[in-house]
Scaffold this motif. Structure first.
Motif, PDB file in Angstrom:
ATOM      1  N   ALA A 164      13.656 -41.562 -10.723  1.00 60.77           N
ATOM      2  CA  ALA A 164      12.573 -42.497 -10.412  1.00 60.77           C
ATOM      3  C   ALA A 164      11.239 -41.904 -10.840  1.00 60.77           C
ATOM      4  CB  ALA A 164      12.551 -42.785  -8.904  1.00 60.77           C
ATOM      5  N   THR A 165      10.275 -42.771 -11.097  1.00 62.54           N
ATOM      6  CA  THR A 165       8.925 -42.300 -11.362  1.00 62.54           C
ATOM      7  C   THR A 165       8.197 -42.286 -10.021  1.00 62.54           C
ATOM      8  OG1 THR A 165       9.011 -43.171 -13.601  1.00 62.54           O
ATOM      9  CG2 THR A 165       6.823 -42.740 -12.669  1.00 62.54           C
ATOM     10  N   SER A 166       8.169 -41.114  -9.406  1.00 63.91           N
ATOM     11  CA  SER A 166       7.702 -41.002  -8.020  1.00 63.91           C
ATOM     12  C   SER A 166       7.568 -39.529  -7.685  1.00 63.91           C
ATOM     13  CB  SER A 166       8.750 -41.632  -7.090  1.00 63.91           C
ATOM     14  OG  SER A 166       8.530 -41.273  -5.739  1.00 63.91           O
ATOM     15  N   SER A 167       6.781 -39.205  -6.685  1.00 66.31           N
ATOM     16  CA  SER A 167       6.821 -37.840  -6.161  1.00 66.31           C
ATOM     17  C   SER A 167       7.979 -37.762  -5.152  1.00 66.31           C
ATOM     18  CB  SER A 167       5.482 -37.454  -5.528  1.00 66.31           C
ATOM     19  OG  SER A 167       5.423 -37.872  -4.186  1.00 66.31           O
ATOM     20  N   GLY A 168       8.179 -36.596  -4.577  1.00 68.91           N
ATOM     21  CA  GLY A 168       9.285 -36.418  -3.647  1.00 68.91           C
ATOM     22  C   GLY A 168       9.190 -37.305  -2.419  1.00 68.91           C
ATOM     23  N   THR A 169       7.985 -37.491  -1.926  1.00 76.32           N
ATOM     24  CA  THR A 169       7.788 -38.307  -0.723  1.00 76.32           C
ATOM     25  C   THR A 169       8.290 -39.734  -0.928  1.00 76.32           C
ATOM     26  OG1 THR A 169       5.858 -36.954  -0.218  1.00 76.32           O
ATOM     27  CG2 THR A 169       6.049 -39.038   0.974  1.00 76.32           C
ATOM     28  N   GLY A 170       8.098 -40.263  -2.122  1.00 72.40           N
ATOM     29  CA  GLY A 170       8.597 -41.612  -2.427  1.00 72.40           C
ATOM     30  C   GLY A 170      10.105 -41.684  -2.270  1.00 72.40           C
ATOM     31  N   MET A 171      10.786 -40.624  -2.670  1.00 72.93           N
ATOM     32  CA  MET A 171      12.247 -40.621  -2.570  1.00 72.93           C
ATOM     33  C   MET A 171      12.692 -40.489  -1.109  1.00 72.93           C
ATOM     34  SD  MET A 171      12.425 -41.110  -5.636  1.00 72.93           S
ATOM     35  CE  MET A 171      14.181 -41.398  -5.780  1.00 72.93           C
ATOM     36  N   GLN A 176      26.091 -28.843  -2.742  1.00 74.43           N
ATOM     37  CA  GLN A 176      27.388 -29.466  -3.052  1.00 74.43           C
ATOM     38  C   GLN A 176      27.441 -30.806  -2.328  1.00 74.43           C
ATOM     39  OE1 GLN A 176      29.178 -28.373  -5.374  1.00 74.43           O
ATOM     40  NE2 GLN A 176      28.701 -26.188  -5.549  1.00 74.43           N
ATOM     41  N   PHE A 177      26.803 -31.783  -2.928  1.00 79.96           N
ATOM     42  CA  PHE A 177      26.676 -33.100  -2.298  1.00 79.96           C
ATOM     43  C   PHE A 177      28.047 -33.672  -1.900  1.00 79.96           C
ATOM     44  CE2 PHE A 177      26.439 -37.708  -2.271  1.00 79.96           C
ATOM     45  CZ  PHE A 177      25.249 -37.965  -1.624  1.00 79.96           C
ATOM     46  N   ASP A 178      28.997 -33.667  -2.824  1.00 81.06           N
ATOM     47  CA  ASP A 178      30.301 -34.304  -2.559  1.00 81.06           C
ATOM     48  C   ASP A 178      31.098 -33.501  -1.535  1.00 81.06           C
ATOM     49  OD1 ASP A 178      29.498 -36.088  -4.476  1.00 81.06           O
ATOM     50  OD2 ASP A 178      30.836 -35.344  -6.048  1.00 81.06           O
ATOM     51  N   GLU A 179      31.196 -32.203  -1.776  1.00 80.20           N
ATOM     52  CA  GLU A 179      32.022 -31.348  -0.921  1.00 80.20           C
ATOM     53  C   GLU A 179      31.468 -31.278   0.510  1.00 80.20           C
ATOM     54  OE1 GLU A 179      32.527 -27.441  -2.742  1.00 80.20           O
ATOM     55  OE2 GLU A 179      32.858 -26.668  -0.697  1.00 80.20           O
ATOM     56  N   TRP A 180      30.161 -31.254   0.658  1.00 80.02           N
ATOM     57  CA  TRP A 180      29.547 -31.125   1.981  1.00 80.02           C
ATOM     58  C   TRP A 180      29.515 -32.468   2.724  1.00 80.02           C
ATOM     59  CZ3 TRP A 180      24.595 -27.833   0.429  1.00 80.02           C
ATOM     60  CH2 TRP A 180      25.030 -26.556   0.029  1.00 80.02           C
ATOM     61  N   GLY A 181      29.800 -33.567   2.019  1.00 74.94           N
ATOM     62  CA  GLY A 181      29.794 -34.874   2.678  1.00 74.94           C
ATOM     63  C   GLY A 181      28.405 -35.358   3.048  1.00 74.94           C
ATOM     64  N   VAL A 182      27.426 -35.081   2.198  1.00 69.74           N
ATOM     65  CA  VAL A 182      26.062 -35.589   2.405  1.00 69.74           C
ATOM     66  C   VAL A 182      26.046 -37.060   1.999  1.00 69.74           C
ATOM     67  CG1 VAL A 182      23.656 -35.329   1.650  1.00 69.74           C
ATOM     68  CG2 VAL A 182      25.085 -33.302   1.979  1.00 69.74           C
ATOM     69  N   ASP A 183      25.238 -37.877   2.664  1.00 62.25           N
ATOM     70  CA  ASP A 183      25.181 -39.309   2.341  1.00 62.25           C
ATOM     71  C   ASP A 183      24.067 -39.638   1.360  1.00 62.25           C
ATOM     72  OD1 ASP A 183      27.232 -40.607   4.304  1.00 62.25           O
ATOM     73  OD2 ASP A 183      26.165 -39.059   5.436  1.00 62.25           O
ATOM     74  N   CYS A 184      22.923 -38.976   1.503  1.00 63.04           N
ATOM     75  CA  CYS A 184      21.829 -39.221   0.567  1.00 63.04           C
ATOM     76  C   CYS A 184      20.992 -37.944   0.462  1.00 63.04           C
ATOM     77  CB  CYS A 184      20.971 -40.396   1.051  1.00 63.04           C
ATOM     78  SG  CYS A 184      19.680 -40.852  -0.118  1.00 63.04           S
ATOM     79  N   ALA A 185      20.687 -37.527  -0.749  1.00 59.40           N
ATOM     80  CA  ALA A 185      19.853 -36.325  -0.960  1.00 59.40           C
ATOM     81  C   ALA A 185      18.784 -36.665  -1.982  1.00 59.40           C
ATOM     82  CB  ALA A 185      20.709 -35.161  -1.462  1.00 59.40           C
ATOM     83  N   VAL A 186      17.583 -36.154  -1.736  1.00 56.18           N
ATOM     84  CA  VAL A 186      16.476 -36.460  -2.649  1.00 56.18           C
ATOM     85  C   VAL A 186      15.806 -35.177  -3.126  1.00 56.18           C
ATOM     86  CG1 VAL A 186      16.086 -38.658  -1.475  1.00 56.18           C
ATOM     87  CG2 VAL A 186      14.653 -36.693  -0.873  1.00 56.18           C
ATOM     88  N   SER A 187      15.202 -35.271  -4.316  1.00 55.09           N
ATOM     89  CA  SER A 187      14.460 -34.134  -4.849  1.00 55.09           C
ATOM     90  C   SER A 187      13.342 -34.653  -5.749  1.00 55.09           C
ATOM     91  CB  SER A 187      15.412 -33.186  -5.595  1.00 55.09           C
ATOM     92  OG  SER A 187      14.768 -31.944  -5.815  1.00 55.09           O
ATOM     93  N   ALA A 188      12.659 -33.718  -6.395  1.00 58.17           N
ATOM     94  CA  ALA A 188      11.543 -34.089  -7.268  1.00 58.17           C
ATOM     95  C   ALA A 188      11.460 -33.086  -8.407  1.00 58.17           C
ATOM     96  CB  ALA A 188      10.236 -34.144  -6.479  1.00 58.17           C
ATOM     97  N   SER A 189      10.706 -33.453  -9.437  1.00 52.62           N
ATOM     98  CA  SER A 189      10.714 -32.673 -10.675  1.00 52.62           C
ATOM     99  C   SER A 189       9.960 -31.355 -10.606  1.00 52.62           C
ATOM    100  CB  SER A 189      10.130 -33.529 -11.804  1.00 52.62           C
ATOM    101  OG  SER A 189       8.865 -34.068 -11.456  1.00 52.62           O
TER     102      SER A 189
END
Ligand SMILES: *Cc1c(COP(=O)(O)O)cnc(C)c1O
Length: 366
Positions: free
Chosen positions: A58-65, A172-185
Motif C-alpha cells: 500500500a502507499t501508506s506509512s505504517g500507521t495506515g496499515m 513466521q506468519f503461517d507457522e505461528w498462526g498470526v491473523d494479520c501482520a503489518v509493516s512499512a518500508s
C-alpha cells in the motif's frame, strides 16, 4: 550523509542502488510490465513475513496499515497489549475506529507474556488482540508465536505491528498462526518511507468481507482481490516499488535467514559493547529491554546521570553518525540506536566507537 552513517531508529539508511532504481519514468500500474514487477517482488516479501499468502503493498506509512488491520478486524472488544508507544498507538487507533478497548499494560522494556495474555483474555469476551512485535520506543521484542497461540486457544484474532521487526527479526506468519501482520518500508526493510505492507490469513479476509465499516482506501479485502491479479487497488507509489524491487533482489542475494542473523549479530554487538564499557570504564550504559527479549533492529541505551542525551547525540553527530533520541518520557536519559536494514556489524561497530569516544570526552570534560 553517505550510506553507513545513519543509525536512527525511525528511518533506514537507504542503499545507493535503491535510490538509483527509483530514478526512472513511472509505469502504469495496470500495465503488463507492472504485473510482472509486482509478481517478481512477492517471493522476497513472502520470505520476510514467513508466509505463502500474498503480501499487500500500500502507499501508506505504517500507521495506515495498523488502521487498516483494525478496520478489517471482526467487531467486538479489542485487547491491546501495551508495552510502549506503538502498543499505545494501536489502542488509540482501535478506540478511534469505535472499538471497545481493554489495555493489557506491561512495564516499559518488558514484553507481554503469553500466560498473562491468556489470563486477560479469560476475563471477558474479545474479538481481537493487538500487539507490537519490535517495540521501537523501548527496543523490546515480543513473543509473537506464544501470544498468537494463546489467542488461537481463545478464538481471538492476533493483529501484529511488525513495522520495525519485518526485514530484521524472524517472522513466521503461517507457522505461528498470526491473523494479520503489518509493516512499512522505512525501517528494517531498508527503503525510503511511503510503502505499507500487510499479510492477512484467508480466514481473516473472509471475515473482513462481512465487516461493514472498512472504508475504501485501506480495505484489505480489496487489496486481497487485486493482489490475485498482481496489482494494487489504486495508483501506488510506483517509484518506491522500483526501489523495493532493487531491495528484494538484495534480500534474495543475501538470503532471509542470513539477513535475520546479521540483525541478531548487530543486537549482540551492542550488548557486548555495553558490558565491556562497564568493565573498562565503570560507565553504566544499560540496555532498557530485558535480556532475552531484545529487538535485533533497535536498542534503547540508558545513560548514567553524568551523561546528557543531547550532548551525546550532538557529539556523535560531530563524529559523523546519526543516532536517535529516546522516545517521549525517556528522551532526557536515553538514546536509541537503530541497527536495521542493510547495515553491517562493522558499520555498527564504527558508530559504537564514535559513541564511546564521545562518552569518554563528556566524562573527561566533567
Ligand atoms: C515506525 C513505527 C510505526 C509506524 O510509524 P509510521 O510513521 O506510521 O510509519 C508503527 N509501529 C512501530 C513499532 C514503528 O516502529
Amino acid at each position: 550523509m553517505a550510506f553507513g552513517s545513519s543509525f536512527l531508529p525511525n528511518l533506514a539508511d537507504v542503499r545507493q542502488e535503491v535510490l538509483d532504481a527509483m530514478l526512472r519514468q513511472p509505469i502504469s500500474h495496470r500495465s503488463d510490465e507492472f504485473h510482472t514487477l509486482f509478481a517478481s517482488i512477492q517471493t522476497g516479501l513472502r520470505g520476510l513475513f514467513g508466509t505463502a499468502r500474498p503480501v499487500y503493498v500500500a502507499t501508506s506509512s505504517g500507521t495506515g496499515m495498523m488502521e487498516a488491520a483494525i478496520r478489517c478486524a471482526p467487531h467486538g472488544r479489542v485487547l491491546a497489549l501495551v508495552n510502549g508507544a506503538f502498543g499505545e498507538r494501536f489502542a488509540r487507533i482501535a478506540l478511534a475506529c469505535d472499538r471497545q478497548v481493554v489495555r493489557h499494560e506491561v512495564p516499559r522494556g518488558q514484553v507481554p507474556e503469553p500466560a498473562a495474555v491468556a489470563e486477560s483474555l479469560s476475563r471477558n469476551t474479545f474479538a481481537a488482540v493487538t500487539m507490537v512485535h519490535s517495540e521501537t520506543s523501548t527496543g523490546a521484542l515480543a513473543d509473537v508465536r506464544g501470544i498468537a497461540a494463546a489467542c488461537r486457544r481463545a478464538s481471538v484474532v492476533t493483529i501484529v505491528d511488525s513495522v520495525s521487526g519485518i526485514g530484521g527479526a524472524p517472522f513466521q506468519f503461517d507457522e505461528w498462526g498470526v491473523d494479520c501482520a503489518v509493516s512499512a518500508s522505512q525501517k528494517a526493510i531498508g527503503l525510503p518511507p511511503g510503502l505499507g505492507f500487510a499479510v492477512a490469513s484467508a480466514e481473516f479476509i473472509r471475515n473482513a468481507a462481512k465487516v461493514k465499516d472498512r472504508g475504501v482506501y485501506l480495505d484489505l479485502v480489496s487489496f486481497d482481490e487485486h493482489s490475485q491479479h498482481d496489482e494494487t487497488p489504486t495508483t501506488p507509489a510506483v517509484s518506491l516499488i522500483f526501489g523495493l524491487e532493487a531491495e528484494v533482489r538484495e534480500i534474495e542475494r543475501e538470503g532471509v535467514a542470513a539477513r535475520w542473523a546479521r540483525h541478531d549479530a548487530m543486537r549482540s554487538r551492542v550488548e557486548s559493547w555495553s558490558a565491556q564499557l562497564l568493565r573498562d570504564t565503570g560507565l553504566d550504559v544499560g540496555i532498557l529491554a530485558r535480556s532475552g527479549a531484545r529487538s535485533p533492529t533497535v536498542t534503547v541505551l540508558q545513560l548514567p546521570p553524568a551523561i546528557s542525551a543531547d550532548a551525546l547525540i550532538s557529539g556523535v553527530a560531530a563524529r559523523g553518525y546519526l543516532i536517535g533520541s529516546g522516545y517521549g518520557g525517556l528522551a532526557a536519559k536515553s538514546v536509541r540506536l537503530g541497527h536495521m536494514g542493510d547495515h553491517t556489524v562493522e558499520e555498527l561497530a564504527d558508530c559504537i566507537s564514535a559513541i564511546e569516544v564521545t562518552l569518554r570526552a563528556i566524562v573527561r570534560a566533567g
